[in-house]
Design a protein around this motif. Structure first.
Motif, PDB file in Angstrom:
ATOM      1  N   ALA A  43       0.836  -1.203   0.000  1.00  0.00           N
ATOM      2  CA  ALA A  43       0.000   0.000   0.000  1.00  0.00           C
ATOM      3  C   ALA A  43       0.871   1.255   0.000  1.00  0.00           C
ATOM      4  O   ALA A  43       2.022   1.251   0.461  1.00  0.00           O
ATOM      5  N   GLN A  44       0.284   2.335  -0.483  1.00  0.00           N
ATOM      6  CA  GLN A  44       0.963   3.628  -0.552  1.00  0.00           C
ATOM      7  C   GLN A  44       0.445   4.537   0.568  1.00  0.00           C
ATOM      8  O   GLN A  44      -0.763   4.652   0.787  1.00  0.00           O
ATOM      9  N   VAL A  45       1.375   5.170   1.292  1.00  0.00           N
ATOM     10  CA  VAL A  45       1.019   6.155   2.317  1.00  0.00           C
ATOM     11  C   VAL A  45       1.222   7.536   1.691  1.00  0.00           C
ATOM     12  O   VAL A  45       2.329   7.854   1.213  1.00  0.00           O
ATOM     13  N   PHE A  46       0.170   8.358   1.682  1.00  0.00           N
ATOM     14  CA  PHE A  46       0.235   9.653   1.010  1.00  0.00           C
ATOM     15  C   PHE A  46       0.553  10.751   2.016  1.00  0.00           C
ATOM     16  O   PHE A  46      -0.022  10.808   3.112  1.00  0.00           O
ATOM     17  N   ASN A  47       1.467  11.644   1.594  1.00  0.00           N
ATOM     18  CA  ASN A  47       1.770  12.810   2.432  1.00  0.00           C
ATOM     19  C   ASN A  47       0.892  13.983   2.019  1.00  0.00           C
ATOM     20  O   ASN A  47       0.028  13.845   1.143  1.00  0.00           O
ATOM     21  N   GLU A  48       1.109  15.131   2.643  1.00  0.00           N
ATOM     22  CA  GLU A  48       0.258  16.286   2.373  1.00  0.00           C
ATOM     23  C   GLU A  48       0.379  16.759   0.925  1.00  0.00           C
ATOM     24  O   GLU A  48      -0.555  17.365   0.388  1.00  0.00           O
ATOM     25  N   ALA A  49       1.494  16.508   0.281  1.00  0.00           N
ATOM     26  CA  ALA A  49       1.683  16.935  -1.101  1.00  0.00           C
ATOM     27  C   ALA A  49       1.056  15.975  -2.093  1.00  0.00           C
ATOM     28  O   ALA A  49       1.121  16.212  -3.310  1.00  0.00           O
ATOM     29  N   GLY A  50       0.421  14.901  -1.587  1.00  0.00           N
ATOM     30  CA  GLY A  50      -0.194  13.939  -2.484  1.00  0.00           C
ATOM     31  C   GLY A  50       0.759  12.926  -3.045  1.00  0.00           C
ATOM     32  O   GLY A  50       0.404  12.181  -3.969  1.00  0.00           O
ATOM     33  N   GLN A  51       1.958  12.885  -2.518  1.00  0.00           N
ATOM     34  CA  GLN A  51       2.958  11.926  -2.987  1.00  0.00           C
ATOM     35  C   GLN A  51       2.813  10.601  -2.222  1.00  0.00           C
ATOM     36  O   GLN A  51       2.656  10.591  -1.002  1.00  0.00           O
ATOM     37  N   GLY A  52       2.829   9.488  -2.948  1.00  0.00           N
ATOM     38  CA  GLY A  52       2.699   8.178  -2.333  1.00  0.00           C
ATOM     39  C   GLY A  52       4.031   7.611  -1.910  1.00  0.00           C
ATOM     40  O   GLY A  52       5.009   7.654  -2.663  1.00  0.00           O
ATOM     41  N   VAL A  53       4.075   7.086  -0.710  1.00  0.00           N
ATOM     42  CA  VAL A  53       5.276   6.468  -0.168  1.00  0.00           C
ATOM     43  C   VAL A  53       4.948   5.011   0.141  1.00  0.00           C
ATOM     44  O   VAL A  53       3.952   4.726   0.835  1.00  0.00           O
ATOM     45  N   PRO A  54       5.720   4.064  -0.348  1.00  0.00           N
ATOM     46  CA  PRO A  54       5.440   2.658  -0.026  1.00  0.00           C
ATOM     47  C   PRO A  54       5.440   2.431   1.489  1.00  0.00           C
ATOM     48  O   PRO A  54       6.288   2.969   2.213  1.00  0.00           O
ATOM     49  N   LEU A  55       4.473   1.642   1.938  1.00  0.00           N
ATOM     50  CA  LEU A  55       4.362   1.361   3.368  1.00  0.00           C
ATOM     51  C   LEU A  55       5.644   0.743   3.905  1.00  0.00           C
ATOM     52  O   LEU A  55       6.103   1.089   5.007  1.00  0.00           O
ATOM     53  N   THR A  56       6.247  -0.143   3.139  1.00  0.00           N
ATOM     54  CA  THR A  56       7.453  -0.823   3.610  1.00  0.00           C
ATOM     55  C   THR A  56       8.656   0.111   3.697  1.00  0.00           C
ATOM     56  O   THR A  56       9.670  -0.242   4.309  1.00  0.00           O
ATOM     57  N   ALA A  57       8.536   1.317   3.092  1.00  0.00           N
ATOM     58  CA  ALA A  57       9.648   2.258   3.160  1.00  0.00           C
ATOM     59  C   ALA A  57       9.705   2.985   4.494  1.00  0.00           C
ATOM     60  O   ALA A  57      10.756   3.531   4.863  1.00  0.00           O
ATOM     61  N   VAL A  58       8.597   3.012   5.234  1.00  0.00           N
ATOM     62  CA  VAL A  58       8.570   3.757   6.492  1.00  0.00           C
ATOM     63  C   VAL A  58       8.207   2.868   7.685  1.00  0.00           C
ATOM     64  O   VAL A  58       8.210   3.349   8.823  1.00  0.00           O
ATOM     65  N   ALA A  59       7.870   1.596   7.449  1.00  0.00           N
ATOM     66  CA  ALA A  59       7.410   0.738   8.560  1.00  0.00           C
ATOM     67  C   ALA A  59       7.867  -0.693   8.340  1.00  0.00           C
ATOM     68  O   ALA A  59       8.092  -1.140   7.205  1.00  0.00           O
ATOM     69  N   ARG A  60       8.003  -1.413   9.454  1.00  0.00           N
ATOM     70  CA  ARG A  60       8.319  -2.834   9.432  1.00  0.00           C
ATOM     71  C   ARG A  60       7.071  -3.604   9.866  1.00  0.00           C
ATOM     72  O   ARG A  60       6.418  -3.260  10.851  1.00  0.00           O
ATOM     73  N   ILE A  61       6.732  -4.634   9.131  1.00  0.00           N
ATOM     74  CA  ILE A  61       5.525  -5.420   9.408  1.00  0.00           C
ATOM     75  C   ILE A  61       5.944  -6.795   9.906  1.00  0.00           C
ATOM     76  O   ILE A  61       6.662  -7.528   9.202  1.00  0.00           O
ATOM     77  N   ASP A  62       5.498  -7.120  11.120  1.00  0.00           N
ATOM     78  CA  ASP A  62       5.822  -8.411  11.728  1.00  0.00           C
ATOM     79  C   ASP A  62       4.529  -9.134  12.119  1.00  0.00           C
ATOM     80  O   ASP A  62       3.502  -8.500  12.416  1.00  0.00           O
TER      81      ASP A  62
END
Length: 1011
Positions: free
Chosen positions: A757-776
């Protein structure tokens, strides 16, 4: 007593006739229902916290709520369950509370105080304080594959029935709410440079209800209707979404939009295998006749059914038919009892005296029924049973009075003197005996709690009929006796008097042997008590089997539905099964007063199986247990017939507390194992939560900040990807429909898809979830249960036929002595053990009032502690026959048997009163103690035996009825009365012969000399 009223027989006759007509009118018009209603002492609080895990719900919702609820003094206890996204709190008020509205107001105030401490994400907080209300009629709307259409038609049927007289409310169950899903595509949003939050804000701005006002033109007001909200789904699809570069695209270009059932799946229902939506009709409490209400519903359905074709409207559960069947059966028992009593009276007293005594039955019954109706009474099985019990007792006064007047006529008194002297002689003793019987039932009348509320109709009806019977016995019965009785022919033999003479000789010649014989019989009776089986209330006598299905916590409702459908299909193949109704996602509607309403849960289902006859239920229950054990190991099942009495979770219930989770689990598993090994225990289960797998998302704050996102952005993205959030509401329908913004797959998406999934910032830019979080992967509790704020586990069990809760608990206690629980574990008993204990404590709390009244009336009549002691001696004599009778008849000893013993005490005390009264009269005339006792036994044998015979005869139809509720009470009275009557005619005179000898030394003008 002043008998001057006898000069006004016409006035007395008119009053009696008018009261009887009142009784006839009451019988024809009074409200009818199967069972009594309980006060609103149970309620449920539901707190919705979308997306939160069970531990978060407990910590953030239950803890502040429990703190506030614990300060409400009216609450006896509360049970709380924390599940993913919801907190459920079941509240029980104190038994002493009858003004429940004010108590629930205090609960609502506590909820409002707790709400101030809830986190921002908490949604609905609701209290249902009418938890014990059960629908009188449950209709099933079926015949279409679309559940949405069935829901719409059920809603239309609800409106058609809403104006029925006597209707309290109409509710739907098994229906579905709708939602409009806006399935966004992350790739398109990222390409266009917009975020889900921006999209939701834009939709909210374009879907507002803003009036346009009006203008005046040509003397007319012209309304202005701006298109401030979406008028259709096509308009929603076509709405333009502005892009950062100044261009715009229609919403349909970046999202799929459809209308469908709300997600996640809501509870569903099947009528005999076909999906249906249920319409539940609850009648108003109070003076609403359930039978007439059912007729009105059927009449309305006949009018509207054609408008719903080709859909079918079926009666799933129709309580008015059960009410009619139950009351018709009890009324048949009542008529049968009257017929048997009349035959016994005619046989024992002769046709002339017998007709006079028998005439009291309809008079007392009709007058009592009229007064009962005036006081707001409802005709249900408890009230009818009270009247059946009182039949044999209420003519006791008339028997004694008529027999006394006949005896006086035989001795040469004129009719007027015989009537006057009979009233003067018996008004006091009969009043005392009636008052002592009323005192015996006073504890039942004054006790509080669910059991007392269920059985209160018995003391109310018995006490009412006894008062009326006494008034008629000293007024109408003497008038009729003086008019119609004639002196008996001299020299005619009387078998009753001959029997009385033989009993008199036995008691006066060997009083000590008679007393010793009574003591031996009493001890032998008490020795049988270990053979009795204990039972709080028996099961009902309906040919229904209720199968409760429990899948492991965390099971999806779709999986529960599949398992329940498979079991239903297997049940349908049995020849003794007529129909099967299925409910998934909840326990379904509470169609019977004893069924506890359970909260919705995706792992919960219920099957209601109708068998060909009551005897077939045992075979179905055993088959279900065997089949599930062999083929469905993941399923916990509880199969039983309907219960009786106050609702409870299970006959055997053990609650375990410990501050350490592991120790508490160990204790619950230990108790579960021991009960599983106990003979007679079936359907043993526990609510230990083994937990469910979860995905734990750990956000790296440094990386998130570098990409311009926060933890909240990550949480909102995950929520949008799975459940979705409501952006606005579509208001073009009767009920608003939520606009839900989410991913296309929703909760059905794969873990891999969620991680991409993509996490969107205020500028509308999508950031991959795995780029900012670890899923266990992790493991979390699926549910957490509390009682009064403390965590606990519960072990429950049903009972095999022929076993009682006490037998299972005794085995558990024995095993715990050798294999104790972990140190620090607290064990509490619920179920029938707790219910019977509460009921007995309620009786014992009010018992001193009854004992005080009993002693007061006895001392008022006799003014002698010695005589009061002799009369109270009959109380243990009443138990002589109870225990053997219950053992021989196979009836368990429960609350119904206790009711029988209370009634029995009142009867045998009456017998002793009228016996000792004659002894005192003859002592006052100067007779010796032997002659006085002999004459008392001779004269009172007939009324005592007739009272016994009529009471037993009146209870025989009840003892042999098919009901499971009343035979134990009937057999307790019958067997106890048989034994105690014989002992009363033997032991009481023998005790009088030994203890009252000194009173024969002096002649006494009255029987009220103190000793």
């Amino acid at each position: 007593m002043n008998a001057g009223f006898l000069v006004r027989p016409r006035l007395i006759g008119m009053v009696v006739v008018m009261l009887c007509l009142l009784g006839v009118a009451s019988y024809l018009t009074m409200a009818r229902q199967e069972d009594p209603s309980f006060p609103y002492r149970s309620g449920m609080i539901t707190v919705i916290y979308p997306g939160a895990i069970a531990e978060s719900v407990e910590r953030l919702v239950l803890e502040p709520l429990s703190d506030e609820l614990s300060q409400v003094e009216e609450i006896e206890h509360f049970m709380a369950t924390a599940r993913s996204g919801v907190a459920l709190v079941t509240i029980h008020l104190e038994d002493e509370i009858y003004d429940t509205d004010s108590a629930w107001d205090r609960v609502r105030q506590a909820m409002e105080r707790a709400r101030l401490e809830f986190p921002a994400g908490v949604g609905q907080v609701a209290l249902d304080d009418r938890l014990i209300d059960i629908p009188a009629i449950i209709l099933a709307v079926r015949g279409d594959a679309s559940l949405v259409r069935l829901s719409e038609e059920a809603e239309r049927l609800k409106r058609e029935l809403a104006d029925l007289p006597g209707l309290s409310r109409v509710e739907l169950s098994g229906d579905v709410d709708e939602q409009i899903t806006i399935a966004i595509q992350d790739a398109e949003l990222q390409r266009l440079g917009i975020s889900p939050g921006y999209l939701a804000q834009l939709l909210a701005q374009r879907n507002q209800v803003i009036p346009g006002g009006f203008v005046e033109a040509g003397g007319k007001r012209l309304g202005i209707l701006p298109n401030s909200e979406f008028a259709s789904l096509d308009a929603l699809r076509a709405t333009q979404i502005p892009l950062p570069d100044g261009a715009s695209v229609p919403l349909a270009a970046i999202a799929e939009i459809w209308r469908g059932p709300q997600e996640p799946m809501q509870p569903r229902a099947w009528f005999d295998g076909e999906q249906a939506v249920l319409v539940e009709l609850t009648a108003q409490r109070g003076q609403v006749d359930a039978i007439s209400f059912g007729s009105a519903v059927r009449e309305r359905l006949n009018l509207v059914r054609a408008d719903f074709e080709p859909l079918h409207i079926d009666e799933m559960f129709f309580q008015p038919d059960q009410v009619k069947e139950r009351l018709d059966g009890l009324e048949a028992n009542l008529i049968g009892s009257v017929a048997i009593i009349v035959a016994v009276v005619l046989l024992g007293m002769g046709w002339r005296m017998g007709v006079l005594v028998a005439a009291m039955l309809p008079l007392v019954a009709l007058i009592s029924l009229g007064i009962y109706d005036l006081g707001g009474g409802i005709l249900h099985q408890i009230a009818v049973i009270g009247m059946v019990i009182s039949l044999g007792i209420l003519i006791d006064n008339a028997i004694v009075m008529v027999e006394n007047i006949q005896d006086r006529l035989n001795r040469g008194e004129t009719s007027r003197d015989a009537v006057r002297n009979g009233i003067h002689e018996l008004a006091g003793p009969l009043g005392a005996s009636t008052a002592t019987t009323l005192a015996a039932f006073t504890p039942m009348l004054l006790s509080k709690g669910g059991t007392a509320d269920f059985t209160r109709g018995i003391p109310v009806m018995i006490m009412l009929t006894l008062i009326v019977s006494y008034l008629l016995a000293i007024s109408v019965a003497p008038l009729l006796a003086g008019r119609f009785l004639k002196p008996a022919r001299p020299g005619r033999g009387d078998r009753m008097e001959a029997l009385g003479s033989r009993l008199a000789r036995l008691t006066t010649r060997a009083p000590r042997r008679v007393i010793a014989f009574g003591a031996v019989v009493l001890l032998a009776s008490l020795a049988l008590t270990p053979l009795m089986k204990l039972q709080f209330f028996p099961n009902a006598d309906r040919p229904l089997v209720v199968v409760e299905l429990y899948m492991p916590e965390g099971t999806d409702q779709q999986r529960t539905e599949t398992v329940a459908a498979d079991l239903e299909q297997r049940l349908r193949q049995r020849p003794d099964v007529l129909s099967v109704h299925r409910f998934v996602g909840s326990a379904g509607p509470s169609f019977y007063y004893n069924l506890m309403r359970a909260p919705e849960a995706p792992n919960r289902a219920r099957l209601v199986v109708t068998t060909s006859q009551l005897a077939d239920t045992t075979g179905v229950i055993h088959w279900v247990r065997h089949h599930v054990a062999e083929t469905m190991p993941e399923l916990d099942v509880v199969a039983s017939t309907l219960g009786q009495g106050p609702p409870r979770a299970a006959p055997v219930e053990v609650r375990l507390y410990h501050h350490d989770d592991r120790q508490r689990i160990a204790a619950a598993e230990h108790v579960f194992t021991l009960i599983k090994q106990s003979e007679g225990a079936v359907d043993v289960r526990h609510d230990i939560d083994l937990g469910v797998p979860v995905l734990k998302v750990e956000v790296d704050d440094a990386l998130a900040q570098r990409h311009g996102v926060t933890r909240a952005d990550v949480a909102r993205t995950l929520f949008t990807q799975s459940l979705g959030f409501t952006a606005e509401q579509y208001r073009q329908e009767l009920d608003p429909i939520p606009l839900v913004l989410r991913s296309r797959e929703g909760t059905q998406q794969s873990v891999e898809r969620l991680m991409s999934a993509q996490v969107f910032n205020e500028a509308g830019q999508g950031v991959p979830l795995t780029a900012v979080a670890r899923i266990d992967a992790d493991w979390q509790p699926a549910s957490i249960r509390q009682r009064d704020g403390a965590r606990m586990y519960t072990v429950t069990a049903g009972l095999e036929d022929g076993y009682s809760f006490s037998q299972v608990l005794d085995q558990l206690q024995t095993r715990l002595e050798t294999n104790p629980l972990p140190a620090g574990t607290r064990l509490e008993l619920g179920g029938d053990s707790e219910g019977s204990g509460d009921a007995n404590r309620a009786l014992f709390t009010t018992a001193p009032v009854g004992i005080l009244l009993l002693l007061f009336f006895l001392l008022l009549q006799f003014n002698s502690f010695r005589r009061v002691g002799i009369i109270l001696l009959t109380v243990p004599l009443a138990s002589v026959g109870v225990f053997p009778g219950l053992v021989l008849s196979g009836s368990p000893f429960g609350f119904q048997s206790v009711l029988g013993i209370i009634a029995l005490v009142g009867i045998v005390v009456n017998n002793a009163i009228v016996l000792i009264d004659v002894v005192d009269q003859r002592l006052g005339e100067g007779l010796s103690i032997g002659d006085a006792v002999a004459e008392a036994v001779t004269r009172r044998t007939r009324p005592i035996l007739l009272t016994t015979a009529t009471t037993i005869a009146g209870l025989l139809p009840l003892a042999f009825s098919a009901s499971t509720l009343w035979p134990p009470m009937a057999w307790a009275i019958i067997s106890g009365l048989l034994a105690s009557t014989v002992l009363t005619l033997l032991v009481v005179p023998a005790v009088c012969r030994l203890t009252l000898a000194s009173d024969a030394q002096a002649a006494r003008p009255t029987a009220a000399q103190p000793v």
